[in-house]
Write a protein that holds these residues in place. Structure first.
Motif, PDB file in Angstrom:
ATOM      1  N   VAL A 174       0.926  -1.195   0.087  1.00 29.77           N
ATOM      2  CA  VAL A 174      -0.194  -0.118   0.057  1.00 29.77           C
ATOM      3  C   VAL A 174       0.822   1.239  -0.140  1.00 29.77           C
ATOM      4  N   GLU A 175       1.944   1.269   0.917  1.00 30.18           N
ATOM      5  CA  GLU A 175       2.927   2.283   0.750  1.00 30.18           C
ATOM      6  C   GLU A 175       3.503   2.763  -0.568  1.00 30.18           C
ATOM      7  N   HIS A 176       3.973   1.437  -1.208  1.00 32.78           N
ATOM      8  CA  HIS A 176       4.546   1.830  -2.788  1.00 32.78           C
ATOM      9  C   HIS A 176       3.499   2.274  -3.687  1.00 32.78           C
ATOM     10  N   ILE A 177       2.264   1.784  -3.507  1.00 28.96           N
ATOM     11  CA  ILE A 177       1.068   2.384  -4.542  1.00 28.96           C
ATOM     12  C   ILE A 177       0.987   3.611  -4.127  1.00 28.96           C
ATOM     13  N   MET A 178       0.781   4.126  -2.935  1.00 34.66           N
ATOM     14  CA  MET A 178       0.236   5.701  -2.824  1.00 34.66           C
ATOM     15  C   MET A 178       1.469   6.397  -3.033  1.00 34.66           C
ATOM     16  N   ALA A 179       2.669   6.002  -2.657  1.00 33.08           N
ATOM     17  CA  ALA A 179       3.824   6.886  -3.125  1.00 33.08           C
ATOM     18  C   ALA A 179       4.035   7.096  -4.613  1.00 33.08           C
ATOM     19  N   ALA A 180       3.693   5.802  -5.320  1.00 37.27           N
ATOM     20  CA  ALA A 180       3.738   6.053  -6.810  1.00 37.27           C
ATOM     21  C   ALA A 180       2.506   6.750  -7.530  1.00 37.27           C
ATOM     22  N   LEU A 181       1.444   7.129  -6.747  1.00 33.73           N
ATOM     23  CA  LEU A 181       0.141   7.824  -7.755  1.00 33.73           C
ATOM     24  C   LEU A 181       0.681   9.315  -7.575  1.00 33.73           C
ATOM     25  N   PRO A 182       0.017   9.852  -8.585  1.00 32.08           N
ATOM     26  CA  PRO A 182       0.338  11.484  -8.581  1.00 32.08           C
ATOM     27  C   PRO A 182      -0.077  12.284  -7.225  1.00 32.08           C
ATOM     28  N   SER A 183       0.742  13.371  -7.010  1.00 33.90           N
ATOM     29  CA  SER A 183       0.657  13.939  -5.985  1.00 33.90           C
ATOM     30  C   SER A 183      -0.825  14.532  -5.590  1.00 33.90           C
ATOM     31  N   SER A 184      -1.447  14.757  -6.938  1.00 35.49           N
ATOM     32  CA  SER A 184      -2.715  15.256  -6.737  1.00 35.49           C
ATOM     33  C   SER A 184      -3.903  14.431  -7.357  1.00 35.49           C
ATOM     34  N   LEU A 185      -4.820  13.824  -6.769  1.00 35.62           N
ATOM     35  CA  LEU A 185      -5.800  12.881  -7.124  1.00 35.62           C
ATOM     36  C   LEU A 185      -6.832  12.966  -6.727  1.00 35.62           C
ATOM     37  N   PRO A 186      -7.644  14.117  -7.031  1.00 37.99           N
ATOM     38  CA  PRO A 186      -8.863  14.334  -6.219  1.00 37.99           C
ATOM     39  C   PRO A 186     -10.037  13.102  -6.039  1.00 37.99           C
ATOM     40  N   GLY A 187     -10.613  13.122  -4.797  1.00 43.25           N
ATOM     41  CA  GLY A 187     -11.434  12.051  -4.641  1.00 43.25           C
ATOM     42  C   GLY A 187     -10.951  10.883  -3.973  1.00 43.25           C
ATOM     43  N   LEU A 188      -9.952  10.773  -4.049  1.00 41.03           N
ATOM     44  CA  LEU A 188      -9.028   9.395  -3.605  1.00 41.03           C
ATOM     45  C   LEU A 188      -8.909   9.513  -1.973  1.00 41.03           C
ATOM     46  N   ASP A 189      -9.817   8.488  -1.240  1.00 39.59           N
ATOM     47  CA  ASP A 189      -9.612   8.463   0.346  1.00 39.59           C
ATOM     48  C   ASP A 189      -8.491   7.734   0.679  1.00 39.59           C
ATOM     49  N   HIS A 190      -8.426   6.286   0.397  1.00 38.54           N
ATOM     50  CA  HIS A 190      -7.523   5.342   0.649  1.00 38.54           C
ATOM     51  C   HIS A 190      -7.719   4.294  -0.079  1.00 38.54           C
ATOM     52  N   ILE A 191      -6.799   3.371   0.078  1.00 37.84           N
ATOM     53  CA  ILE A 191      -7.035   2.000  -0.623  1.00 37.84           C
ATOM     54  C   ILE A 191      -6.742   0.953   0.599  1.00 37.84           C
ATOM     55  N   LYS A 192      -7.327  -0.408   0.375  1.00 36.80           N
ATOM     56  CA  LYS A 192      -6.807  -1.365   0.993  1.00 36.80           C
ATOM     57  C   LYS A 192      -6.696  -2.823   0.184  1.00 36.80           C
ATOM     58  N   ILE A 193      -5.886  -3.836   0.580  1.00 28.18           N
ATOM     59  CA  ILE A 193      -5.754  -4.983  -0.139  1.00 28.18           C
ATOM     60  C   ILE A 193      -6.345  -6.133   0.778  1.00 28.18           C
ATOM     61  N   ASP A 194      -7.346  -6.850   0.112  1.00 28.69           N
ATOM     62  CA  ASP A 194      -7.893  -7.738   0.897  1.00 28.69           C
ATOM     63  C   ASP A 194      -7.823  -9.291   0.031  1.00 28.69           C
ATOM     64  N   PRO A 195      -7.852 -10.404   0.810  1.00 30.37           N
ATOM     65  CA  PRO A 195      -8.040 -11.772   0.090  1.00 30.37           C
ATOM     66  C   PRO A 195      -9.242 -11.759  -0.990  1.00 30.37           C
ATOM     67  N   GLY A 196      -9.055 -12.335  -2.074  1.00 29.52           N
ATOM     68  CA  GLY A 196      -9.865 -12.320  -3.038  1.00 29.52           C
ATOM     69  C   GLY A 196     -10.251 -13.811  -3.573  1.00 29.52           C
ATOM     70  N   GLU A 197     -10.799 -14.050  -4.647  1.00 28.15           N
ATOM     71  CA  GLU A 197     -11.232 -15.340  -5.002  1.00 28.15           C
ATOM     72  C   GLU A 197     -10.301 -15.784  -6.008  1.00 28.15           C
ATOM     73  N   ASN A 198     -10.114 -17.175  -5.942  1.00 31.47           N
ATOM     74  CA  ASN A 198      -9.006 -17.899  -7.023  1.00 31.47           C
ATOM     75  C   ASN A 198      -7.695 -17.525  -7.000  1.00 31.47           C
ATOM     76  N   GLY A 199      -7.142 -16.888  -5.707  1.00 26.98           N
ATOM     77  CA  GLY A 199      -5.872 -16.555  -5.765  1.00 26.98           C
ATOM     78  C   GLY A 199      -5.605 -14.944  -5.941  1.00 26.98           C
ATOM     79  N   ALA A 200      -6.703 -14.330  -6.309  1.00 29.82           N
ATOM     80  CA  ALA A 200      -6.694 -13.022  -6.564  1.00 29.82           C
ATOM     81  C   ALA A 200      -6.635 -12.279  -5.361  1.00 29.82           C
ATOM     82  N   ALA A 201      -6.102 -10.978  -5.375  1.00 24.30           N
ATOM     83  CA  ALA A 201      -6.219  -9.933  -4.360  1.00 24.30           C
ATOM     84  C   ALA A 201      -7.180  -8.863  -4.551  1.00 24.30           C
ATOM     85  N   PHE A 202      -7.893  -8.785  -3.919  1.00 22.09           N
ATOM     86  CA  PHE A 202      -8.973  -7.257  -4.280  1.00 22.09           C
ATOM     87  C   PHE A 202      -8.080  -6.069  -3.666  1.00 22.09           C
TER      88      PHE A 202
END
Length: 249
Positions: A174-202
């Motif tokens: 999450v830290e790497h993702i947020m650091a790589a995003l543009p500094s100004s991205l209106p409307g983005l609150d936060h992100i979270k990674i959770d277990p998904g289905e069939n081996g995917a991550a949400f």
């Protein structure tokens, strides 16, 4: 192709009857939120089946070119003659099976030639093949209820015997993702990674309610770009599904 050769040589499973590997059978019984982690752990010692086309060297013509021979199509349309499954544009995963039941279901569903034979191999060797000769992906029991996509990081862990950290337990992602995003991205609150289905991550993307459609598209496009280009993220989060979620104002 050293790993392909090792897969298809005589191996310790000469008397294998095709039953589901007990380690994988146990992993499949785990609660859904723990199942994928148990599957990855099981693969470090489990036996899997791969589908291989037996063939002989067609030889050479007088001018040195390869003699005419039958060319595989569909899931077998690659030089090593092992079953692969499309994952995403330009990427394919080697198909491995926990047992004959899953193998037979898949090959019958997709009408794969009866010439293809199930070969028992160590899952570790299949993972090494995926890393060294393929796109770093395995898919276990494709098209069944137990289907699991084994991404690069998990595949590498199985291949090397190292511990695997699920993406939802890797705070640095999450830290790497947020650091790589543009500094100004209106409307983005936060992100979270959770277990998904069939081996995917949400990857759940929390956005402020009432945003304009173009703002939503800008956030999704920026995240998609980070997932495909940021080295740390790309190596550890390649089987992922974006899920938008509206935060409170």
């Amino acid at each position: 192709m050293p790993y392909v050769d090792s897969l298809l040589r005589e191996n310790p499973f000469a008397g294998d009857d095709g039953s589901i590997d007990p380690l994988l059978a146990q992993a499949f019984e785990a609660p859904i939120f723990l199942r994928f982690e148990n599957v990855v752990d099981a693969l470090s010692e489990a036996r899997v089946l791969v589908g291989a086309v037996p063939h002989t060297d067609p030889g050479r013509t007088a001018d040195g070119t390869v003699a005419p021979h039958e060319v595989a199509t569909g899931p077998l349309a690659q030089p090593d003659g092992l079953i692969r499954v499309n994952f995403a544009p330009g990427r394919r995963a080697y198909a491995v099976f926990s047992g004959a039941e899953a193998y037979n279901f898949f090959t019958k569903k997709y009408e794969i030639s009866a010439k293809v034979r199930p070969v028992p191999v160590h899952a570790v060797d299949a993972a090494r093949l995926a890393i060294t000769r393929g796109d770093g992906l395995l898919v276990l029991d494709p098209s069944t209820a137990h289907q699991c996509w084994i991404g690069r990081a998990a595949c590498a862990a199985v291949a090397t015997g190292e511990a695997w950290v699920p993406p939802w337990d890797d705070d640095a992602l999450v830290e790497h993702i947020m650091a790589a995003l543009p500094s100004s991205l209106p409307g983005l609150d936060h992100i979270k990674i959770d277990p998904g289905e069939n081996g995917a991550a949400f990857l759940t993307v929390y956005m402020l309610a009432g945003m304009a459609q173009e703002q939503v598209h800008a956030i999704v496009d920026a995240l998609t770009d980070v997932l495909s280009t940021e080295p740390y993220v790309k190596a550890r989060l390649d089987v992922v599904e974006l899920r938008p979620f509206w935060s409170a104002d």
